[in-house]
Design a protein around this motif. Structure first.
Motif, PDB file in Angstrom:
ATOM      1  N   PRO A  70      70.358  42.767  19.476  1.00 37.12           N
ATOM      2  CA  PRO A  70      69.701  41.456  19.451  1.00 37.12           C
ATOM      3  C   PRO A  70      69.201  41.068  20.834  1.00 37.12           C
ATOM      4  N   SER A  75      67.357  36.883  29.903  1.00 36.73           N
ATOM      5  CA  SER A  75      67.855  36.417  31.204  1.00 36.73           C
ATOM      6  C   SER A  75      69.281  36.868  31.481  1.00 36.73           C
ATOM      7  N   GLY A  76      69.838  37.673  30.594  1.00 31.56           N
ATOM      8  CA  GLY A  76      71.188  38.196  30.812  1.00 31.56           C
ATOM      9  C   GLY A  76      71.211  39.055  32.076  1.00 31.56           C
TER      10      GLY A  76
HETATM   11  C1  LIG Z   1      68.094  32.472  36.996  1.00 27.99           C
HETATM   12  C2  LIG Z   1      69.315  32.694  36.150  1.00 27.99           C
HETATM   13  C3  LIG Z   1      70.397  31.840  36.268  1.00 27.99           C
HETATM   14  C4  LIG Z   1      71.530  32.051  35.485  1.00 27.99           C
HETATM   15  N1  LIG Z   1      72.558  31.190  35.634  1.00 27.99           N
HETATM   16  C5  LIG Z   1      73.640  31.343  34.861  1.00 27.99           C
HETATM   17  C6  LIG Z   1      74.723  30.430  34.997  1.00 27.99           C
HETATM   18  O1  LIG Z   1      74.719  29.550  35.834  1.00 27.99           O
HETATM   19  N2  LIG Z   1      75.771  30.593  34.153  1.00 27.99           N
HETATM   20  C7  LIG Z   1      75.820  31.597  33.208  1.00 27.99           C
HETATM   21  O2  LIG Z   1      76.787  31.690  32.457  1.00 27.99           O
HETATM   22  N3  LIG Z   1      74.820  32.482  33.101  1.00 27.99           N
HETATM   23  C8  LIG Z   1      73.748  32.388  33.885  1.00 27.99           C
HETATM   24  N4  LIG Z   1      72.726  33.292  33.772  1.00 27.99           N
HETATM   25  C9  LIG Z   1      72.885  34.433  32.837  1.00 27.99           C
HETATM   26  C10 LIG Z   1      73.037  34.013  31.384  1.00 27.99           C
HETATM   27  O3  LIG Z   1      73.842  34.941  30.690  1.00 27.99           O
HETATM   28  C11 LIG Z   1      71.767  33.869  30.639  1.00 27.99           C
HETATM   29  O4  LIG Z   1      70.852  33.081  31.324  1.00 27.99           O
HETATM   30  C12 LIG Z   1      71.845  33.406  29.176  1.00 27.99           C
HETATM   31  O5  LIG Z   1      73.073  32.938  28.695  1.00 27.99           O
HETATM   32  C13 LIG Z   1      71.424  34.570  28.313  1.00 27.99           C
HETATM   33  O6  LIG Z   1      70.576  34.108  27.311  1.00 27.99           O
HETATM   34  P1  LIG Z   1      69.288  34.940  26.852  1.00 27.99           P
HETATM   35  O7  LIG Z   1      68.754  34.262  25.652  1.00 27.99           O
HETATM   36  O8  LIG Z   1      68.357  35.161  27.955  1.00 27.99           O
HETATM   37  O9  LIG Z   1      69.973  36.307  26.394  1.00 27.99           O
HETATM   38  P2  LIG Z   1      69.523  37.871  26.610  1.00 27.99           P
HETATM   39  O10 LIG Z   1      69.376  38.124  28.038  1.00 27.99           O
HETATM   40  O11 LIG Z   1      68.316  38.097  25.769  1.00 27.99           O
HETATM   41  O12 LIG Z   1      70.775  38.558  26.006  1.00 27.99           O
HETATM   42  C14 LIG Z   1      72.029  38.462  26.618  1.00 27.99           C
HETATM   43  C15 LIG Z   1      73.089  39.104  25.704  1.00 27.99           C
HETATM   44  O13 LIG Z   1      73.244  38.355  24.514  1.00 27.99           O
HETATM   45  C16 LIG Z   1      72.887  39.132  23.363  1.00 27.99           C
HETATM   46  N5  LIG Z   1      72.140  38.232  22.485  1.00 27.99           N
HETATM   47  C17 LIG Z   1      70.990  37.569  22.772  1.00 27.99           C
HETATM   48  N6  LIG Z   1      70.642  36.794  21.710  1.00 27.99           N
HETATM   49  C18 LIG Z   1      71.565  37.013  20.754  1.00 27.99           C
HETATM   50  C19 LIG Z   1      71.766  36.511  19.439  1.00 27.99           C
HETATM   51  N7  LIG Z   1      70.927  35.633  18.876  1.00 27.99           N
HETATM   52  N8  LIG Z   1      72.836  36.959  18.735  1.00 27.99           N
HETATM   53  C20 LIG Z   1      73.706  37.862  19.274  1.00 27.99           C
HETATM   54  N9  LIG Z   1      73.567  38.356  20.503  1.00 27.99           N
HETATM   55  C21 LIG Z   1      72.516  37.933  21.245  1.00 27.99           C
HETATM   56  C22 LIG Z   1      72.083  40.297  23.884  1.00 27.99           C
HETATM   57  O14 LIG Z   1      72.188  41.418  23.042  1.00 27.99           O
HETATM   58  C23 LIG Z   1      72.722  40.517  25.248  1.00 27.99           C
HETATM   59  O15 LIG Z   1      73.907  41.261  25.121  1.00 27.99           O
HETATM   60  C24 LIG Z   1      71.582  33.133  34.556  1.00 27.99           C
HETATM   61  C25 LIG Z   1      70.493  33.982  34.446  1.00 27.99           C
HETATM   62  C26 LIG Z   1      69.376  33.780  35.233  1.00 27.99           C
HETATM   63  C27 LIG Z   1      68.231  34.712  35.085  1.00 27.99           C
END
Ligand SMILES: Cc1cc2nc3c(=O)[nH]c(=O)nc-3n(C[C@H](O)[C@H](O)[C@H](O)COP(=O)(O)OP(=O)(O)OC[C@H]3O[C@@H](n4cnc5c(N)ncnc54)[C@H](O)[C@@H]3O)c2cc1C
Length: 475
Positions: A70, A75-76
């Motif tokens: 998924p 941003s992970g």
């Molecule tokens: C600039 C920046 C600042 C950040 N600051 C923080 C912070 O302060 N605190 C913090 O905790 N994190 C922070 N993060 C990281 C954080 O983990 C992510 O930003 C966010 O939680 C991930 O969401 P995403 O939708 O981008 O997931 P993705 O990057 O797309 O995926 C992350 C993970 O979740 C899984 N996933 C995604 N969507 C689903 C779904 N619908 N169902 C099941 N699994 C799924 C993916 O397979 C992957 O393993 C930061 C990242 C960036 C780039």
């Protein structure tokens, strides 16, 4: 094994027009994440629009032994969403499931699709005079499914907790295609095991989050942001304890910003000015907020006075307008950008008991500098949660191979020290693929067995995000 052509035909029929991407050019953006890491080309990218479609895609993959991963907003930070190179995977992107389903300001809850972007959720909550407090640098692009799956933390954990504390209910498509419907908007529910918690922080290894019921809070009416200059980390911790006691539990953020980070921020954002007259070794960026008429200014000024008297701070500025507050918070965003601009570096996300932070920081800095005197340490973070991003920039000019070997050596050393202090190698970013080896090295046997048992129970074929958190079984 089904052929690629049959897979494309079947999934296209199931998902309709625009629902399946199969061309390399179209799939390019699903191979990269925010830090710039690249994954392999996926088998295809499925873009469902409903939970039913997600369930049908997953069920299809289950029947045909196709691994899938998924994806949310990319941003992970631990490579969990990047497609694997050894076993081509189907990417399931939730980007077309981005609706707010319902906001209930009386129940202080809202239900949303799994692909809803965090900023839209915050905006919808605000429109109903409520607040969804999860706040992080990636909020303009990360999705709630990703936030749930990484148990995201961010700036306001101090007051509101991590994602785990902000979820009332979840809807999840299980690895065999069945739907777990736990979309209850209940603030109290003690009926049996709390299954939703299994999926929070599971990084997509136990199912796809397609919906969530989130906890809302009254919208803050007043908030105050301040930047304080402190002589060292010990003083920051003393100030933190003082602030917790004197700010009536209204503190929402308490962030450590070392001088090196402020300089990185100014480098990345040339408009940014040094906010105080004289440079200081460390700063604290703090915020307090209240949903009623509380004199936060008087409260923070009192903290200033007591902090000065105790020698915990040497200077400070209290933002007097929203613009000034935004400028102070901009430091936090720009320093992340500044780090990224410096190229590949060691990015960590450790947590320690708050009272051990000074000793940890001192020992880790000494040992890292002894291993590599030219490395630049930038250790900042959510210090009020004991969460330090102890990041290390390697000396410039190293060849890629030498840089990778050095970063690996530094990471190993750092994690040994974390272990000595009974800390965690992941406070909030998760394990994904990048931290798996380090995670497994210190995971006690019973915990490993329980985790593996859960994975086998829900995903016996290891098709859902295989190789993230836990290794694939040896074939
Ligand atoms: C600039 C920046 C600042 C950040 N600051 C923080 C912070 O302060 N605190 C913090 O905790 N994190 C922070 N993060 C990281 C954080 O983990 C992510 O930003 C966010 O939680 C991930 O969401 P995403 O939708 O981008 O997931 P993705 O990057 O797309 O995926 C992350 C993970 O979740 C899984 N996933 C995604 N969507 C689903 C779904 N619908 N169902 C099941 N699994 C799924 C993916 O397979 C992957 O393993 C930061 C990242 C960036 C780039």
């Amino acid at each position: 094994m089904i052929t690629r052509e049959a897979l494309f035909d079947d999934l296209s029929a199931l998902l309709g027009k625009g629902g399946l991407l199969t061309e390399s050019g179209d799939m390019e953006r699903y191979r990269v994440d925010w830090p710039g890491y690249r994954g392999a080309e996926p088998l295809a990218v499925a873009r469902p629009t409903t939970t039913r479609q997600v369930a049908e895609v997953v069920s299809y993959c289950h029947r045909h032994d196709i691994p899938l991963v998924p994806q949310g907003g990319h941003s992970g930070l631990v490579g969990g969403a990047l497609p694997d190179a050894d076993y081509p995977e189907l990417v399931v992107s939730l980007e077309r499931m981005a609706s707010v389903r319902q906001v209930d300001p009386i129940n202080f809850s809202m239900s949303v699709d799994g692909g809803c972007v965090l900023q839209s959720i915050k905006d919808a909550a605000e429109a109903a005079d409520c607040d969804f407090p999860l706040s992080l640098g990636a909020q303009g692009s990360c999705q709630i499914g990703g936030n749930v799956s990484t148990n995201a933390g961010g700036l306001n954990v101090l007051r509101y907790g991590m994602m785990r504390q902000l979820v009332l209910g979840l809807e999840v498509v299980l690895p065999d295609g069945r739907i777990y419907n736990g979309m209850k908007a209940l603030h109290k529910n003690n009926a049996g095991y709390d299954l939703k918690q299994l999926f929070i922080g599971a990084e997509g290894t136990l199912g796809i989050v397609t919906g969530a019921v989130l906890k809302l809070f009254p919208r803050p009416q007043v908030s105050r942001t301040a930047l304080l200059a402190c002589p060292d980390i010990d003083a920051v911790l003393g100030l933190y304890a003082l602030a917790r006691r004197s700010c009536c539990d209204l503190l929402t953020a308490f962030e450590l910003v070392p001088r090196a980070c402020l300089e990185l921020a100014m480098e990345a954002s040339p408009d940014l000015r040094d906010p105080l007259e004289a440079p200081s070794p460390v700063y604290v960026l703090m915020e307090a907020a209240a949903s009623g008429p509380v004199d936060l200014e008087a409260m923070i000024e009192d903290l200033f006075e007591r902090g000065f008297e105790a020698g915990m701070l040497t200077d400070g500025v209290l933002a007097s307008s929203d613009t000034q507050a935004r400028n102070l918070w901009h430091i936090r965003e720009a320093m992340l950008e500044g780090q990224r601009n410096r190229g590949e570096h060691l990015r960590t996300d450790v947590s320690l008991p708050i009272s051990s932070l000074t000793a940890f920081h001192q020992r880790a800095s000494d040992e890292i500098q002894a291993l590599c005197p030219q490395a630049t340490i930038i250790a900042y973070g959510h210090i009020g949660d004991g969460n330090l991003h102890f990041n290390i920039l390697p000396p410039p000019g190293l060849e890629a191979e030498a840089r990778a070997a050095l970063l690996h050596e530094l990471e190993e050393r750092l994690f040994e020290i974390v272990d000595d202090f009974d800390g965690s190698i992941s406070a909030e970013h998760g394990i994904g693929r990048f931290k798996q080896t380090a995670f497994l090295e210190t995971l006690p046997e019973p915990e490993y067995e329980i985790m593996r048992g859960l994975k086998r129970l829900l995903d016996p074929r290891y098709l859902m995000s295989p190789g993230r958190i836990l290794p694939r079984p040896i074939e």
